[in-house]
Scaffold this motif. Structure first.
Motif, PDB file in Angstrom:
ATOM      1  N   ILE A 382       0.668  -1.196  -0.135  1.00 19.88           N
ATOM      2  CA  ILE A 382      -0.089   0.080   0.041  1.00 19.88           C
ATOM      3  C   ILE A 382       1.232   1.273   0.212  1.00 19.88           C
ATOM      4  O   ILE A 382       1.549   1.420   0.590  1.00 19.88           O
ATOM      5  CB  ILE A 382      -0.763  -0.311   1.412  1.00 19.88           C
ATOM      6  CG1 ILE A 382      -1.754  -1.319   1.390  1.00 19.88           C
ATOM      7  CG2 ILE A 382      -2.028   1.070   1.291  1.00 19.88           C
ATOM      8  CD1 ILE A 382      -3.035  -1.521   0.532  1.00 19.88           C
ATOM      9  N   HIS A 383       0.903   1.932  -0.691  1.00 16.96           N
ATOM     10  CA  HIS A 383       1.023   3.448  -1.133  1.00 16.96           C
ATOM     11  C   HIS A 383       0.322   4.577   0.319  1.00 16.96           C
ATOM     12  O   HIS A 383      -0.656   4.478   0.813  1.00 16.96           O
ATOM     13  CB  HIS A 383       1.092   4.319  -2.172  1.00 16.96           C
ATOM     14  CG  HIS A 383       1.428   3.488  -3.755  1.00 16.96           C
ATOM     15  ND1 HIS A 383       0.849   2.797  -4.394  1.00 16.96           N
ATOM     16  CD2 HIS A 383       2.827   2.850  -3.709  1.00 16.96           C
ATOM     17  CE1 HIS A 383       1.703   2.066  -5.195  1.00 16.96           C
ATOM     18  NE2 HIS A 383       2.998   2.056  -4.715  1.00 16.96           N
ATOM     19  N   TYR A 384       2.111   5.115   1.051  1.00 16.55           N
ATOM     20  CA  TYR A 384       1.706   6.156   2.531  1.00 16.55           C
ATOM     21  C   TYR A 384       2.169   7.643   1.615  1.00 16.55           C
ATOM     22  O   TYR A 384       2.199   7.331   0.539  1.00 16.55           O
ATOM     23  CB  TYR A 384       2.250   5.716   3.396  1.00 16.55           C
ATOM     24  CG  TYR A 384       1.919   3.798   3.655  1.00 16.55           C
ATOM     25  CD1 TYR A 384       0.355   3.871   4.554  1.00 16.55           C
ATOM     26  CD2 TYR A 384       2.363   3.592   3.680  1.00 16.55           C
ATOM     27  CE1 TYR A 384      -0.340   2.569   4.681  1.00 16.55           C
ATOM     28  CE2 TYR A 384       2.211   1.651   3.280  1.00 16.55           C
ATOM     29  CZ  TYR A 384       0.479   1.531   4.694  1.00 16.55           C
ATOM     30  OH  TYR A 384       0.454   0.563   4.337  1.00 16.55           O
ATOM     31  N   GLU A 385       1.624   8.327   2.453  1.00 19.92           N
ATOM     32  CA  GLU A 385       2.418  10.028   2.526  1.00 19.92           C
ATOM     33  C   GLU A 385       3.311   9.855   2.338  1.00 19.92           C
ATOM     34  O   GLU A 385       3.688  11.165   0.889  1.00 19.92           O
ATOM     35  CB  GLU A 385       1.863  10.484   3.662  1.00 19.92           C
ATOM     36  CG  GLU A 385       0.384  10.776   4.202  1.00 19.92           C
ATOM     37  CD  GLU A 385      -0.432  12.065   3.051  1.00 19.92           C
ATOM     38  OE1 GLU A 385       0.347  12.084   2.495  1.00 19.92           O
ATOM     39  OE2 GLU A 385      -1.569  11.013   2.515  1.00 19.92           O
ATOM     40  N   ARG A 386       4.119   8.332   2.901  1.00 19.57           N
ATOM     41  CA  ARG A 386       5.934   8.550   2.271  1.00 19.57           C
ATOM     42  C   ARG A 386       6.393   9.149   0.715  1.00 19.57           C
ATOM     43  O   ARG A 386       6.908   9.288   0.333  1.00 19.57           O
ATOM     44  CB  ARG A 386       6.581   8.034   2.604  1.00 19.57           C
ATOM     45  CG  ARG A 386       7.545   7.758   2.792  1.00 19.57           C
ATOM     46  CD  ARG A 386       8.759   6.647   3.167  1.00 19.57           C
ATOM     47  NE  ARG A 386       9.764   6.815   3.272  1.00 19.57           N
ATOM     48  CZ  ARG A 386      10.498   5.497   2.200  1.00 19.57           C
ATOM     49  NH1 ARG A 386       9.401   5.113   1.712  1.00 19.57           N
ATOM     50  NH2 ARG A 386      11.751   5.816   1.121  1.00 19.57           N
ATOM     51  N   ASP A 387       5.351   7.820   0.354  1.00 17.12           N
ATOM     52  CA  ASP A 387       5.341   7.762  -0.869  1.00 17.12           C
ATOM     53  C   ASP A 387       4.708   8.841  -1.854  1.00 17.12           C
ATOM     54  O   ASP A 387       5.684   9.205  -2.997  1.00 17.12           O
ATOM     55  CB  ASP A 387       4.551   6.458  -1.429  1.00 17.12           C
ATOM     56  CG  ASP A 387       4.799   5.088  -0.841  1.00 17.12           C
ATOM     57  OD1 ASP A 387       6.301   5.306  -0.712  1.00 17.12           O
ATOM     58  OD2 ASP A 387       4.767   3.887  -0.326  1.00 17.12           O
ATOM     59  N   LEU A 388       4.090   9.365  -1.182  1.00 14.03           N
ATOM     60  CA  LEU A 388       3.459  10.537  -2.374  1.00 14.03           C
ATOM     61  C   LEU A 388       4.663  11.941  -2.225  1.00 14.03           C
ATOM     62  O   LEU A 388       5.133  12.343  -2.731  1.00 14.03           O
ATOM     63  CB  LEU A 388       2.075  11.231  -1.199  1.00 14.03           C
ATOM     64  CG  LEU A 388       2.044  12.402  -1.874  1.00 14.03           C
ATOM     65  CD1 LEU A 388       1.531  12.481  -3.616  1.00 14.03           C
ATOM     66  CD2 LEU A 388       0.531  12.882  -1.089  1.00 14.03           C
ATOM     67  N   SER A 389       5.369  12.388  -0.685  1.00 16.95           N
ATOM     68  CA  SER A 389       6.037  13.173  -0.640  1.00 16.95           C
ATOM     69  C   SER A 389       7.267  12.680  -2.067  1.00 16.95           C
ATOM     70  O   SER A 389       8.098  13.757  -2.471  1.00 16.95           O
ATOM     71  CB  SER A 389       6.664  13.215   1.226  1.00 16.95           C
ATOM     72  OG  SER A 389       7.661  13.778   1.295  1.00 16.95           O
ATOM     73  N   ILE A 390       7.822  10.970  -1.616  1.00 13.45           N
ATOM     74  CA  ILE A 390       8.660  11.432  -2.790  1.00 13.45           C
ATOM     75  C   ILE A 390       8.365  11.291  -4.029  1.00 13.45           C
ATOM     76  O   ILE A 390       9.319  12.169  -5.047  1.00 13.45           O
ATOM     77  CB  ILE A 390       8.817   9.720  -2.278  1.00 13.45           C
ATOM     78  CG1 ILE A 390      10.120   9.984  -0.855  1.00 13.45           C
ATOM     79  CG2 ILE A 390      10.410   9.270  -3.400  1.00 13.45           C
ATOM     80  CD1 ILE A 390      10.527   7.835  -0.452  1.00 13.45           C
ATOM     81  N   LEU A 391       7.665  10.880  -4.582  1.00 17.04           N
ATOM     82  CA  LEU A 391       7.106  11.031  -5.880  1.00 17.04           C
ATOM     83  C   LEU A 391       6.838  12.189  -6.542  1.00 17.04           C
ATOM     84  O   LEU A 391       6.762  12.936  -7.638  1.00 17.04           O
ATOM     85  CB  LEU A 391       5.434   9.941  -6.443  1.00 17.04           C
ATOM     86  CG  LEU A 391       5.797   9.942  -7.951  1.00 17.04           C
ATOM     87  CD1 LEU A 391       6.703   8.851  -7.991  1.00 17.04           C
ATOM     88  CD2 LEU A 391       3.815   8.595  -7.555  1.00 17.04           C
ATOM     89  N   LYS A 392       6.632  13.549  -5.241  1.00 20.31           N
ATOM     90  CA  LYS A 392       6.241  15.136  -5.469  1.00 20.31           C
ATOM     91  C   LYS A 392       7.132  15.737  -5.538  1.00 20.31           C
ATOM     92  O   LYS A 392       7.480  16.148  -6.827  1.00 20.31           O
ATOM     93  CB  LYS A 392       5.325  15.272  -4.571  1.00 20.31           C
ATOM     94  CG  LYS A 392       3.894  15.141  -4.505  1.00 20.31           C
ATOM     95  CD  LYS A 392       3.126  15.598  -2.816  1.00 20.31           C
ATOM     96  CE  LYS A 392       3.540  17.021  -2.883  1.00 20.31           C
ATOM     97  NZ  LYS A 392       2.756  17.437  -1.508  1.00 20.31           N
TER      98      LYS A 392
END
Length: 875
Positions: A382-392
């Motif tokens: 599952i993707h989390y906020e950390r993944d979102l931050s890295i991808l941003k």
């Protein structure tokens, strides 16, 4: 028998005597043994109490009891010393007849407090002191006087550490030598045991303190341990964040490298996908790109476990927000989206339903042109906020990589096309090279010549001078001459008629200069309105002087430029130079200095350089610097010369005159610094200061009812009028100081009417619109054209002082004044006669019907304060 009896009796008697003597000895020995045993028991007790007593108070009390068993010691005290600090303490003090005590136990006393006391006698001497009542007068006692007193020193390692004292208040009681010996003997053991007891007590105290310290230390260690745990946890978090950051940074670098290493966009996308897979779970990745017209959505990269790449979507740019799908929502809002809700994903995605969806916008500046999506079908990923931050964070680099790759591919195609074109135009290129060489030659020529006049420029002059002056030294007095020219009136022409006319005027001037030259001489334009003439084969100064005179003659003639007849002149500096002696830079500087001297001498002339000129020019430059520093300070002030109604003998107004009081040189004449101000442009700042000071003075006038109608005239130069800004500044200051514009007048001279009639007209109209009065100053000194009185709405003319001051020698001037006054009066213009210095001149002005006068007969220019006093006396 009797003899035997007597003999036996005698023997028996002797034996009895021996037995009695032996008994006496035995009794004495027994008594001595008892005393010795008692002393020995006392010593044992001292040792015992040293070991058994819990504290010093108990120890001293038991010690007292021991001493009391040995001798009369109801009154007993111990004094201890501290030699480094010269102080005393009394840790134990018992006195039955002085129960309040003359000392306080544990209090610290100085040796000085007990100077002359028997206790200090023991301490200082280190010996026993036995003092009887008849000896007390020799000592300083504290408290009640005893009948008998013994003090024994306490000695440790030959150092007196204190004293043991016993005293008695019983009459007829005396301590014996036995008491002295007992006390001496006991004191030695007491001193030793006291040290042991003190050490033991100190050790116990140290143990107690150590225990407290240990407890505090344990608490601090525990607290610090907890802090270190917190720090370690934070550090671990920071280390992890740093590692994550390093991974992201590494990913950014790798994506940047992909731009140059990828052969095409697809290989770039594959590389980006691989880089992101090292940062997070990204088994399924999609890149969607909008077309340039935003009417189509393409999927140039699509990797998915279950689905295949969809066809391109046709879109309506106006309806982006109406599309329900997540990819379109990212495109429409420009914001990233993370969803782990399977039910929601089922409604907002196409194809196989993922359980985790993460999409970030790809942007060019603020414009979204695509979306990068990763999605998961696995509950364990599952993707989390950390993944979102890295991808941003990475999204901007991905966007840049895509845009650069597209640009690089386009550039590569352009290069391929260009290479093809280059091959086709090889023959044309050869011709281009030839043409370029011509251009380079032309550029080299242009770098040494002025683009406007086509004359050689400053660089050319410097090179020529350096080349010539570096030659072999000759025997002549001089070899060359350099004439440095500055046009006297060019700034007025340029400011009033515009740069186009100014440029055409400079071209015509350059032609006139060329017409004056010999064939071998060179005319150079340095820039602006500055020119130089380099003369060769100059044997004496007369050759250079003749050329300077020819130039001045030619420049005096009017120059016709687009129907403008322009009048100019020049200031010329002449520097003679010798080959092999003089320096090129120095020669140009000296010629420049001579030109400034010519300008300072009145313009429209030449000046030969000599040793004094540099000093004069240097002083003038210093004066210019001082003037810059003086503006806005109390060095620059206004003096006011009254203008009188010569019939009513009453002050009606004043003329504001500039005064400069230099801190070192004293007062400097306006005739000396005003020309400098006009040449450097400082006249603009000075003019504004004059307006401010005049308005301030008018404000002061308003405080006196007698002075509210007085006006102030300020002088306005041609340079200030041509600046086209003074009128607006005057308007603002009148509003700022709230002064009546009818009380602030402007004096202008005829010269501005000649130089720029249009600018003068505009200036006069603007000031008249404000409500100010305009005065024509120094009438009769210039062209003295009476036509100006018809063309300009002057309120007043000021007749130059030369008229009234020459009437005694020239009667025709009286007629001229009368004519001017008659004409001005008919036009509704009043006349002020300047320069009235005698009563005869005043009466003549009155006879000629002149209304106003100004001059030293009435008053010289005065500071504001003196002026107010004068005017109040004439009201």
């Amino acid at each position: 028998m009797n003899n035997d009896f007597d003999k036996k009796l005698t023997e028996l008697t002797n034996e009895i005597k021996l037995l009695r003597a032996q008994n006496t000895r035995l009794v004495a020995q027994a008594k001595q043994y008892a005393e010795t045993k008692k002393l020995q028991d006392a010593l044992y007790k001292i040792v015992d109490i040293t070991n058994s007593s819990e504290d010093l108070d108990t120890y001293f009390h038991q010690l007292h009891l021991i001493v009391r068993d040995l001798t009369e010691a109801k009154n007993f005290f111990i004094a201890l010393t501290n030699q480094p600090t010269q102080t005393l303490t009394f840790p134990y003090f018992v006195d039955e007849d002085d129960p309040t005590g003359s000392v306080t136990p544990q209090k610290i006393y100085s040796f000085e407090d007990y100077r002359g006391s028997p206790t200090m006698a023991v301490i200082n001497s280190g010996k026993i002191q036995h003092i009887h009542q008849q000896q007390f007068a020799q000592f300083a006692f504290h408290g009640k006087l005893p009948e008998d007193w013994i003090g024994v020193p306490l000695i440790q390692k030959k150092e007196v550490i204190g004293a043991l004292v016993v005293q008695s208040y019983e009459k007829d009681f005396k301590y014996s030598s036995r008491d002295e010996n007992l006390l001496i003997y006991v004191s030695q053991h007491i001193a030793t045991s006291l040290r042991r007891k003190q050490d033991s007590a100190a050790l116990k105290q140290a143990h107690r303190q150590l225990k407290v310290i240990n407890q505090e230390l344990e608490a601090r260690v525990s607290e610090r341990t907890e802090e270190l745990k917190q720090i370690n946890r934070q550090l671990a978090k920071e280390v992890q964040e740093r590692r994550n950051s390093e991974k992201v940074q590494k990913a950014l670098y790798e994506i940047t490298d992909l731009v140059s290493t990828s052969s095409n966009l697809n290989s770039l996308f594959e590389g980006v996908h691989q880089v992101i897979s090292e940062l997070m779970y990204a088994k399924n990745a999609i890149i969607a790109i909008l077309s340039d017209d935003r009417k189509q959505l393409d999927f140039p990269y699509f990797v998915d476990e279950f689905d295949t790449a969809p066809e391109s979507y046709k879109l309506d740019p106006e309806q982006f927000h109406e599309y329900p799908f997540l990819t379109m929502k990212v495109l429409a809002t420009g914001n990233p989206i993370l969803i782990n809700n399977k039910a929601e994903l089922a409604r907002k995605t196409v194809g196989t339903k993922a359980i985790s969806w993460l999409g970030v916008p790809l942007k060019d500046k603020d414009k979204t042109f695509g979306v990068f999506v990763i999605q998961s079908y696995d509950i364990n990923h599952i993707h989390y906020e950390r993944d979102l931050s890295i991808l941003k964070t990475i999204a901007s680099q991905i966007s840049t990589a895509i845009l650069r790759k597209e640009d690089a591919d386009a550039l590569k195609q352009a290069h391929e096309y260009l290479e093809h074109r280059v091959k086709e135009r090889t023959s044309v290129l050869e011709k281009t090279i030839i043409k370029r060489r011509k251009i380079e030659k032309q550029l080299e020529h242009e770098s040494l010549h002025d683009s406007l006049t086509k004359l050689p420029n400053r660089k050319f002059l410097a090179e020529q001078l350096k080349l010539v002056l570096n030659g072999s030294k000759s025997n002549r007095g001089c070899d060359i001459a350099l004439l440095f020219l500055d046009l006297d009136r060019f700034k007025i022409i340029n400011d009033s008629l515009g740069h186009h006319i100014g440029d055409l005027f400079l071209i015509e001037v350059s032609k006139r200069l060329l017409s004056c030259m010999r064939n071998e001489d060179i005319v150079v334009r340095l820039g602006g309105d500055e020119f130089c003439i380099l003369m060769f084969q100059v044997d004496n100064e007369s050759i250079a002087v003749r050329l300077a005179e020819r130039v001045l003659f030619q420049l005096r003639k009017p120059v016709l430029v687009e129907q403008h007849s322009l009048i100019t002149s020049a200031s010329i500096g002449v520097r003679l130079a010798k080959v092999g002696v003089d320096d090129a830079v120095q020669v140009i500087g000296d010629a420049d200095s001579a030109m400034y001297q010519a300008k300072n001498n009145g313009k429209n002339r030449f000046c030969l350089f000599d040793a004094n000129i540099k000093k004069i020019v240097s002083q003038r430059l210093q004066l210019e610097q001082d003037l810059r520093a003086a503006i806005g300070t109390n060095q620059i002030t206004l003096y006011y010369q009254p203008i009188f109604d010569i019939h009513a003998n009453q002050v009606v107004g004043t003329e504001a005159l500039l005064r400069w009081r230099h801190p070192q040189k004293g007062y400097i004449s306006p005739a000396e610094f005003i020309p400098i101000a006009e040449e450097t442009g400082l006249i603009q700042d000075i003019g504004e200061s004059v307006v401010d000071m005049a308005c301030t003075t008018l404000k002061v006038f308003s405080a006196y009812p007698e002075l509210t109608d007085l006006y102030i005239n300020i002088n306005v130069s041609a340079m200030q009028i041509l600046s086209r800004s003074l009128d607006e500044y005057i308007r603002k200051q009148i509003i700022k100081y709230d002064v009546n514009p009818n009380r602030l007048n402007a004096e202008i001279t005829e010269s501005i009417l000649i130089e720029d009639f249009k600018a003068a007209t505009h200036f006069v109209q603007e000031l008249k619109a404000i409500g100010m009065k305009i005065i024509l100053d120094d009438f009769g000194t210039g062209y003295s054209s009476l036509s100006y009185l018809h063309q300009f709405p002057f309120d007043l003319i000021k007749l130059d002082k030369s008229f009234i001051q020459s009437t005694s020698d020239n009667s025709s001037n009286v007629t001229l004044i009368e004519s001017i006054v008659f004409m001005a009066t008919n036009l509704g213009i009043d006349v002020v006669v300047e320069g009235i210095e005698t009563e005869q001149q005043k009466q003549l002005a009155k006879a000629l019907n002149c209304k106003f006068g100004q001059g030293y007969l009435f008053a010289e220019p005065l500071p504001k304060e003196n002026l107010i006093t004068l005017m109040l006396n004439h009201m």
